[in-house]
Design a protein around this motif. Structure first.
Motif, short mmCIF file in Angstrom:
data_model
loop_
_atom_site.label_atom_id
_atom_site.label_comp_id
_atom_site.label_asym_id
_atom_site.label_seq_id
_atom_site.Cartn_x
_atom_site.Cartn_y
_atom_site.Cartn_z
N ARG A 109 0.83 -1.21 0.00
CA ARG A 109 0.00 0.00 0.00
C ARG A 109 0.87 1.26 0.00
O ARG A 109 0.57 2.23 -0.70
CB ARG A 109 -0.94 -0.02 1.20
N GLY A 117 -2.83 4.68 -6.81
CA GLY A 117 -4.08 4.29 -6.17
C GLY A 117 -3.85 3.15 -5.21
O GLY A 117 -2.93 2.36 -5.37
N GLU A 177 -6.43 0.98 -4.23
CA GLU A 177 -7.50 -0.02 -4.31
C GLU A 177 -6.86 -1.41 -4.31
O GLU A 177 -5.71 -1.58 -4.69
CB GLU A 177 -8.33 0.16 -5.59
#
Length: 140
Positions: free
Chosen positions: A86, A95, A97
């Motif tokens: 992350r 991003g 996601e």
């Protein structure tokens, strides 16, 4: 009629100035392009020499990294410490996601398989440490 001729002359002057500026930009870009070509040539020669030397020593050259892996490694260089998938997504601005983090996680695991990274704890990846030099038993 004189008014139209003055407008044409003014426009000609403007176009001459624009052409002069464009000519300067072309000269600068040509110089930069030539420098880039010279650098590419030097890098090609360096790479070929390294591969020749590795072959002479019986060392198999490493496989090139697939697309996206260099960016992941650059994130480690930028951060200077261990990272999670992350965090890498955030650094790369791609991003966070699940589809992005899982893609990065797959790359991280691929880098672990290549012994470029290690997984210090589940989900935390760090650059692999080079193996310590083995002392030569014949040295004093």
């Amino acid at each position: 009629m004189k008014h139209l001729l003055d407008k044409i002359e003014a426009r000609q002057q403007l176009v001459r100035e624009t052409a002069g500026k464009l000519c300067e930009q072309i000269a600068l870009l040509t110089e930069q392009f030539a420098a880039a070509e010279r650098t590419l040539e030097r890098l090609g020669i360096t790479r070929a020499t390294m591969l020749e030397l590795a072959a002479e020593d019986g060392i198999e050259p490493p496989e090139p990294l697939p697309p996206g892996y260099r960016e992941v490694l650059a994130a480690f260089e930028q951060a200077g410490h261990g990272l999670r998938a992350r965090e890498i997504c955030e650094i790369l601005g791609i991003g966070t996601e699940p589809r992005h983090t899982e893609s990065v996680r797959a790359k991280l695991r691929g880098l672990v398989d290549r012994d470029i990274l290690t997984e210090a704890e589940p989900g935390l990846f760090i650059p692999a440490q080079p193996a310590p030099a083995t002392p030569d038993p014949n040295s004093p």
